[in-house]
Design a protein around this motif. Structure first.
Motif, mmCIF file in Angstrom:
data_model
loop_
_atom_site.group_PDB
_atom_site.id
_atom_site.type_symbol
_atom_site.label_atom_id
_atom_site.label_comp_id
_atom_site.label_asym_id
_atom_site.label_seq_id
_atom_site.Cartn_x
_atom_site.Cartn_y
_atom_site.Cartn_z
ATOM 1 N N HIS A 183 0.849 -1.201 0.000
ATOM 2 C CA HIS A 183 0.000 0.000 0.000
ATOM 3 C C HIS A 183 0.888 1.256 0.000
ATOM 4 O O HIS A 183 0.650 2.197 -0.764
ATOM 5 N N ASP B 278 2.496 1.668 -3.380
ATOM 6 C CA ASP B 278 1.559 2.085 -4.434
ATOM 7 C C ASP B 278 1.078 3.524 -4.274
ATOM 8 O O ASP B 278 0.393 4.039 -5.176
ATOM 9 N N HIS B 279 1.346 4.150 -3.136
ATOM 10 C CA HIS B 279 0.799 5.495 -2.900
ATOM 11 C C HIS B 279 1.888 6.502 -2.513
ATOM 12 O O HIS B 279 1.876 7.056 -1.398
ATOM 13 N N GLU C 59 2.051 9.438 -3.408
ATOM 14 C CA GLU C 59 1.467 10.771 -3.173
ATOM 15 C C GLU C 59 1.132 10.966 -1.694
ATOM 16 O O GLU C 59 1.035 12.105 -1.218
#
Ligand SMILES: Cc1cc2nc3c(=O)[nH]c(=O)nc-3n(C[C@H](O)[C@H](O)[C@H](O)COP(=O)(O)OP(=O)(O)OC[C@H]3O[C@@H](n4cnc5c(N)ncnc54)[C@H](O)[C@@H]3O)c2cc1C
Length: 224
Positions: free
Chosen positions: A138, A141-142, A144
């Protein structure tokens, strides 16, 4: 098809990294014999030799661009932990079934306290490992929200997934083998195959030691 991470100059660090695709067969590209490995035997691995290999420019990602990003992302992903956890789950199911069927001292082996402890430790390892790699995935994948995988504290999280989780899973399989007695060691029940296949998760993609150094680097200026 070979995906070749390389550099135009080791002194340039990330700025020198390139990724180049080379098809096989190709002029100047040759390979050694397939290695006779302990586990993951369906996957062919061998030495690869490049002798003045030339490919069209558009088959590569040149230095100073996305190449370094892709290289780091490939090295830091949590997939090694996912492999180790899946392998441990397979081992656990094998041991659980065997120790449920086989009777020792008037009851199934898994009803004896020492077996329950080992089975509980196996389940703890994959429950923790699964939670850990999904959390790491997680974060991966993020960017940002959490930043890039190689920024800030993230390398610690990713390298724990690469080194500590696989080690924990492999130790859990190792501990379970005697629960099946000699059938833990023979090829009929596949537990020994999970043990052999799992070992690679401590070796490839840099290896457990170097990945653990990277965890230490998150906490002090390690001079290695
Ligand atoms: C089945 C399999 C598949 C593979 N697939 C790929 C692939 O697809 N692509 C690819 O590029 N590679 C692949 N590899 C290679 C793999 O990534 C390397 O084998 C692995 O990274 C370990 O490197 P090494 O074998 O050179 O060991 P070494 O680098 O020689 O490491 C051996 C040990 O030496 C010590 N050591 C090494 N360097 C240092 C240091 N700087 N400081 C202190 N101690 C150190 C550590 O204890 C380490 O564990 C594969 C290997 C296998 C077995």
């Amino acid at each position: 098809l070979y995906c070749v991470p390389c550099t135009i100059d080791p002194n340039l660090g990330d700025e020198g990294i390139c990724i180049i695709y080379v098809p096989y067969p190709w002029l100047g590209l040759s390979r050694g014999k397939n290695e006779n490995k302990t586990g993951v035997r369906a996957d062919a691995n061998c030495a690869t030799f490049f002798d003045n290999v030339r490919v069209p420019k558009e088959w590569g990602i040149g230095p100073g661009g996305m190449a370094a990003t892709l290289f780091h992302a490939q090295l830091l992903g949590p997939k090694n932990a996912a492999f180790a956890v899946g392998n441990l789950v397979g081992a656990f199911e094998t041991v659980l079934e065997y120790t449920g069927d086989r009777i020792a001292h008037d009851k199934p082996i898994r009803q004896h306290a020492q077996a329950a402890l080992i089975l509980g430790r196996m389940a703890s390892a994959f429950a923790m490992g699964r939670y850990y790699y999904l959390t790491a995935a997680h974060i991966f994948d993020h960017p940002e929200i959490y930043g890039l995988p190689w920024e800030g504290y993230n390398p610690v999280i990713m390298n724990v997934a690469k080194s500590y989780v696989p080690g924990l899973c492999q130790s859990a399989i190792d501990e379970a083998i005697p629960l099946m007695g000699s059938f833990g060691y023979t090829r009929d029940y596949h537990l020994e195959k999970y043990w052999r296949d799992g070992k690679i998760t401590q070796i490839w993609i840099g290896g457990e030691h170097l990945n653990t150094f990277n965890v230490a680097r998150g906490f002090y200026d390690l001079e290695l």
